[in-house]
Write an enzyme that holds these catalytic residues in place. Structure first.
Site, PDB file in Angstrom:
ATOM      1  N   ASP A 238       0.788  -1.476  -0.083  1.00  0.00           N
ATOM      2  CA  ASP A 238       0.048  -0.098   0.037  1.00  0.00           C
ATOM      3  C   ASP A 238       0.846   1.150  -0.137  1.00  0.00           C
ATOM      4  O   ASP A 238       1.905   1.180   0.872  1.00  0.00           O
ATOM      5  CB  ASP A 238      -0.956   0.027   1.242  1.00  0.00           C
ATOM      6  CG  ASP A 238      -1.924   1.268   1.197  1.00  0.00           C
ATOM      7  OD1 ASP A 238      -2.760   1.080   0.433  1.00  0.00           O
ATOM      8  OD2 ASP A 238      -1.724   2.047   2.183  1.00  0.00           O
ATOM      9  N   GLU A 287      14.618 -15.543  -0.268  1.00  0.00           N
ATOM     10  CA  GLU A 287      15.302 -16.733   0.570  1.00  0.00           C
ATOM     11  C   GLU A 287      13.924 -17.576   0.513  1.00  0.00           C
ATOM     12  O   GLU A 287      14.185 -18.873   0.851  1.00  0.00           O
ATOM     13  CB  GLU A 287      15.353 -15.933   1.821  1.00  0.00           C
ATOM     14  CG  GLU A 287      16.446 -15.037   2.134  1.00  0.00           C
ATOM     15  CD  GLU A 287      16.560 -14.759   3.376  1.00  0.00           C
ATOM     16  OE1 GLU A 287      15.884 -15.249   4.579  1.00  0.00           O
ATOM     17  OE2 GLU A 287      17.358 -13.669   3.730  1.00  0.00           O
TER      18      GLU A 287
END
Length: 579
Positions: A238, A287
């Site tokens: 956002d 990751e």
């Protein structure tokens, strides 16, 4: 300040409904699909308006979970959930008090976990909203910053400043809130005296974080890992363009305040420093297995500036607000399509296409009105015309190279509700004198599932915003299996998009000669033609008709490609193939 407590639901009423029956092979197919986000169709769920499981009039996570089979059947690839975090709800959850907790009005962390697991079994991915530009004024950091008074180290995590004027009675600068009025609010210090001012680009209950403070970055990297460990497939960020402010917080100068959403250069939007934040975030995301993604809500002056957010070491996608804001005009649409593809190609990111979301007037209503009114329209217009254009616009959008976003209810052809009584409106902009007049409530009315009932199948206890009588005939039940309905048009289009080799991912298309007001382009054996004018026009017949947004056209396959002519009705899109 707003001291509204967090809303709660009756714990005894939160009985889980029966879990949807999984499709055994769906999860495996999702896991194996590479670069899924490059051509994904992502469906936005606004949880409070999607489905209510416990009859309190407010949608919730269990309600979303119960409707996942519907979304699988619709043919979307992923579901983006608007905020469901713990919040006083001053701005419908975009004022977050605790980023690691589910607001009781939506359920619990266990409900979130169950939703994510069920979605994965159905072959759907879950993307959650992240709100890093500001918190709630009920966030523990902010409450302590105010309570501890001047000199509190927690004030450095927000933008606290002394006021101007003889006694500091004027705001620190002339910035204005997106919701109208000053972007600054003065606090009352613990001793009762008027004190410092804090920055809030949105509502006063939404103080902006100071991203120059290392604790803010540390906290959000931890929040990312928290939700990634639970199993989300990505984040919609956002106000992704707003985290970093210009040094010294300079005055706006002579800028037009109506351009605050990013159509002009602003000292609080689209600052270059945001990109360092997203490079750090990308390292975390990479990751994790399973191709998790970031999506930026980045209002920028140009699509070229938007492309900066999706460079290879930053975010994966960015909303194409330039496309969303384009009128129903062939020349304007072609210009923004070309510029979008050209801007995204050098950074290797997919273009995205979107027509509606929770912050703008639904496109069935925008296109029902004269052009040039923008995305904040408050009149119903010509409902029949708006729906016809909306259907045509959808097929055009889904034919373009890249990824597409669908806002809940647009597959039903829902219009905005433009006549909500003043006493029920809840958009904070409505309560700010010079703001946007609270137009967003009209696109957030709970969607209809059944022809009848107190809330047309939304829940057993009514709905938090009133639904109009027409909702029953626009419901899922009314349209399901009905030939020519908007719901079945979406289902057909999404099925064809997934099964037609030349649709979906890519960054090129070949424009074809076409009459004024008509867009025609080819992608391999596939051709899309859109007539944006109200009058019929004649175009070549490009093979066999796959799908049309309106009246049936001649589907006879010519002996040779591009042989013969077809009369294309006004405000209509047709898909053809030569395969």
């Amino acid at each position: 300040m707003n001291s509204t407590p967090l809303r709660t639901k009756d714990a005894m009423s939160q009985q889980p409904s029966a879990a949807p029956a999984p499709a055994p092979s769906a999860a495996t197919a999702v896991a194996k699909r590479r670069d899924w986000w490059r051509d994904a169709v992502i469906y936005q769920v606004y949880p409070r308006s999607f489905a209510d499981s416990d009859g309190d009039g407010m949608g919730d996570l269990e309600g979303v979970r119960s409707r996942l089979p519907y979304l699988q059947g619709l043919g979307v690839d992923a579901v983006w959930l608007s905020p469901f975090y713990a919040s006083p709800q001053a701005d419908a959850g975009y004022d977050v008090a605790d980023y690691r907790a589910v607001d009781p009005m939506f359920g619990t962390l266990l409900d979130a976990d169950a939703l994510i697991r069920d979605a994965r079994e159905l072959g759907l991915r879950i993307i959650v909203d992240l709100v890093p530009n500001h918190s709630s004024d009920q966030h523990e950091w902010f409450k302590r910053a105010v309570a501890e008074g001047p000199g509190s180290p927690l004030r450095d995590r927000y933008h606290f400043r002394s006021g101007q004027g003889e006694n500091g009675e004027l705001p620190p600068n002339n910035w204005e809130s997106i919701f109208g009025g000053p972007a600054w609010t003065r606090v009352t210090e613990p001793d009762g005296s008027p004190g410092a001012w804090y920055l809030h680009l949105f509502a006063p209950e939404q103080p902006d974080f100071n991203w120059e403070h290392p604790a803010v970055g540390d906290e959000f990297r931890s929040i990312l890992r928290f939700w990634l460990d639970i199993g989300v497939d990505g984040f919609r960020i956002d106000v992704a363009h707003g985290l970093v402010k210009a040094p010294g917080l300079p005055d706006l100068g002579a800028h037009d305040q109506l351009k605050l959403l990013g159509n002009d250069v602003m000292p609080f939007f689209d600052q270059d420093g945001v990109h360092e934040i997203y490079r750090e975030w990308r390292l975390i995301l990479d990751e994790y297995s399973g191709e998790r993604i970031f999506v930026a809500e980045a209002w920028t002056p140009t699509v070229e500036r938007t492309a900066n957010y999706v460079r290879p070491d930053e975010l994966h996608q960015a909303f194409n607000f330039q496309y969303l804001s384009t009128d129903w005009d062939a020349d304007e649409l072609r210009t923004v399509i070309d510029r979008t593809l050209e801007a995204m190609r050098p950074v290797g990111a997919p273009a995205t296409w979107v027509l509606s979301n929770h912050d703008v007037t639904r496109h069935a209503t925008r296109f029902a009105n004269p052009p040039g009114l923008g995305t904040q329209i408050r009149t119903a217009g010509d409902r029949e015309l708006g729906l016809r254009r909306a259907r045509a616009a959808t097929l055009l959008m889904l034919a373009l190279p890249g990824s597409a976003y669908v806002y809940q209810g647009e597959e039903l052809g829902l219009p905005d509700v433009v006549d909500l009584p003043d006493e029920v409106r809840q958009d904070p902009a409505y309560f700010r004198g010079a703001g946007q007049d609270g137009f967003r409530d009209g696109c957030r009315v709970p969607i209809p599932w059944t022809r009848e009932g107190s809330s047309y199948g939304f829940g057993d206890g009514g709905s938090w915003l009133p639904q109009p009588p027409v909702w029953g005939e626009l419901s899922v039940q009314a349209q399901e299996g009905t030939a020519g309905s908007t719901l079945e048009l979406y289902r057909s289009a999404l099925t064809l998009r997934r099964t037609t080799p030349d649709l979906g991912a890519g960054d090129t298309l070949d424009w074809l000669p076409s009459p004024t007001g008509v867009l025609a382009f080819r992608r391999g054996a596939f051709t899309c033609v859109t007539n944006t004018t109200p009058e019929p026009t004649t175009t070549p017949t490009y093979g066999r008709v796959l799908l049309t947004s309106g009246e049936t056209v001649d589907s006879a396959e010519p002996a040779e490609p591009d042989a013969g002519e077809t009369s294309l009705p006004g405000d209509t899109t047709v898909w053809w193939t030569t395969d």
